[in-house]
Design an enzyme around this catalytic site. Sequence first.
Site, PDB file in Angstrom:
ATOM      1  N   ASP A 133      -4.619   8.341  11.468  1.00 27.08           N
ATOM      2  CA  ASP A 133      -5.003   6.946  11.247  1.00 27.08           C
ATOM      3  C   ASP A 133      -5.331   6.329  12.607  1.00 27.08           C
ATOM      4  O   ASP A 133      -5.252   6.996  13.642  1.00 27.08           O
ATOM      5  CB  ASP A 133      -3.888   6.172  10.537  1.00 27.08           C
ATOM      6  CG  ASP A 133      -4.430   5.073   9.625  1.00 27.08           C
ATOM      7  OD1 ASP A 133      -5.322   4.319  10.075  1.00 27.08           O
ATOM      8  OD2 ASP A 133      -3.978   4.973   8.476  1.00 27.08           O
ATOM      9  N   MET A 153     -11.777   7.938  11.806  1.00 30.87           N
ATOM     10  CA  MET A 153     -12.334   8.906  10.863  1.00 30.87           C
ATOM     11  C   MET A 153     -13.856   8.902  10.836  1.00 30.87           C
ATOM     12  O   MET A 153     -14.474   9.846  10.346  1.00 30.87           O
ATOM     13  CB  MET A 153     -11.796   8.634   9.456  1.00 30.87           C
ATOM     14  CG  MET A 153     -12.141   7.285   8.894  1.00 30.87           C
ATOM     15  SD  MET A 153     -11.298   7.031   7.302  1.00 30.87           S
ATOM     16  CE  MET A 153     -11.614   5.277   7.033  1.00 30.87           C
ATOM     17  N   ASP A 202       2.079   1.802  -3.534  1.00 32.75           N
ATOM     18  CA  ASP A 202       1.015   2.398  -4.349  1.00 32.75           C
ATOM     19  C   ASP A 202       0.878   3.885  -4.043  1.00 32.75           C
ATOM     20  O   ASP A 202       0.732   4.720  -4.945  1.00 32.75           O
ATOM     21  CB  ASP A 202      -0.300   1.663  -4.076  1.00 32.75           C
ATOM     22  CG  ASP A 202      -1.389   2.039  -5.067  1.00 32.75           C
ATOM     23  OD1 ASP A 202      -1.068   2.639  -6.108  1.00 32.75           O
ATOM     24  OD2 ASP A 202      -2.557   1.718  -4.802  1.00 32.75           O
ATOM     25  N   HIS A 240     -12.544   3.987  -1.387  1.00 35.09           N
ATOM     26  CA  HIS A 240     -12.907   2.788  -2.163  1.00 35.09           C
ATOM     27  C   HIS A 240     -13.045   1.549  -1.289  1.00 35.09           C
ATOM     28  O   HIS A 240     -13.512   0.513  -1.754  1.00 35.09           O
ATOM     29  CB  HIS A 240     -11.920   2.558  -3.304  1.00 35.09           C
ATOM     30  CG  HIS A 240     -10.581   2.046  -2.893  1.00 35.09           C
ATOM     31  ND1 HIS A 240      -9.654   1.573  -3.793  1.00 35.09           N
ATOM     32  CD2 HIS A 240      -9.981   1.927  -1.676  1.00 35.09           C
ATOM     33  CE1 HIS A 240      -8.575   1.180  -3.167  1.00 35.09           C
ATOM     34  NE2 HIS A 240      -8.743   1.381  -1.882  1.00 35.09           N
ATOM     35  N   MET A 255       0.822  -1.205   0.000  1.00 41.24           N
ATOM     36  CA  MET A 255       0.000   0.000   0.000  1.00 41.24           C
ATOM     37  C   MET A 255       0.862   1.264   0.000  1.00 41.24           C
ATOM     38  O   MET A 255       0.539   2.254  -0.655  1.00 41.24           O
ATOM     39  CB  MET A 255      -0.932  -0.002   1.220  1.00 41.24           C
ATOM     40  CG  MET A 255      -1.984  -1.109   1.205  1.00 41.24           C
ATOM     41  SD  MET A 255      -3.083  -1.072  -0.244  1.00 41.24           S
ATOM     42  CE  MET A 255      -2.293  -2.290  -1.314  1.00 41.24           C
TER      43      MET A 255
END
Length: 351
Positions: free
Chosen positions: A220, A241, A171, A258, A168
């Site tokens: 996070d 969140m 990416d 997503h 991740m």
Amino acid sequence: MKTNSKEEEEEEVAAKEQVWKYIFGFTPLALLKCAIELRIPDILENRETPMTLAELVTELGCAQPSSLYRIMRFLIHFKIFQEKSISETSVRYVQTPLSRLLTRNGKHSMVDLVLLESSQVMLAPWHKISGWVLGNSKLPFEAAHNNIDLWGFCAANPEHSKLFDSGMACDARVAVAAVIKDCPEVFEGLTTLVDVGGGDGTVLRSIVEAFMWIKGINYDLPHVVSVAPLITGVEHVGGDMFDHVPKADAVYLMKVLHDWTDEQCINILRKCREAIPKDGKVIIVDAIVGRNEDHEFKEVGLLLDMVMLAHTSDGKERTLDEWAYVLHESGFIRYTIKHIRAYQSVIELYP
């Protein structure tokens, strides 16, 4: 008996050729992984001159030179590496722009993502999709892994969790580099920026290095930020969140929405809206399926949508109409979309 026309015969031959490519479609990924594990891209990158097969055999301590030759022949055909003739009977191997993406420490390395998606853990759920569609099994990932979802599997398997996090982060590095290069104006006028779901802070590190006047807030879950490395100009903040988003001039969401249903995304975006001032904005970096037929990455969104189907419970990539619904329902009437040279687009939302 009906005789097929020449055009029909050509179409049938083309169809058979395509089916054979699908039958062995896994082969390029398997050989990419093989090249990475053998360190071939790194070996070629560290050499000042192209290498012969014999030199590569020696460097690898290879016990099967003929097998290595066949592997290199395959990878050259698919333009992973390139041959450079040095005589009528001898060639040397050299890097390509693609193989440089497969070096372990390259600036734009995608090695971790290749290793993640080619792992047995991530490949197994693909065999369970049909059962899920027919209602005969649990979610594909759970059906493949003893009723445990991806997040539970990562929690119980630290080695895979590390592989997943590295994939991740890989990416994210690729995507944020494209945003910084193609859309630097989205960061103009910002003094504070909160990255929601920012993981180890990879994205904010790149942003604050490029725009040194910005103070970053990496947001996070507490157990995630507790092990995040210290980054100059970035504060790590733990929280959820769905309950709260720290206040900042802008909120940054890269490949976060997503993972969630429309209703969950609407909830997250409402929290983001509460976190920004009247002249602030929310920056979404995510895929838009079918966004532009001429775009270099037009198929990647569709591929990733299938990845979400195989690996998550609620995740999906959205079309422009699906994004419009989520944005409108969360209270953002005004937004702009900018395309970058990546599979994601940059969507700026204004209150």
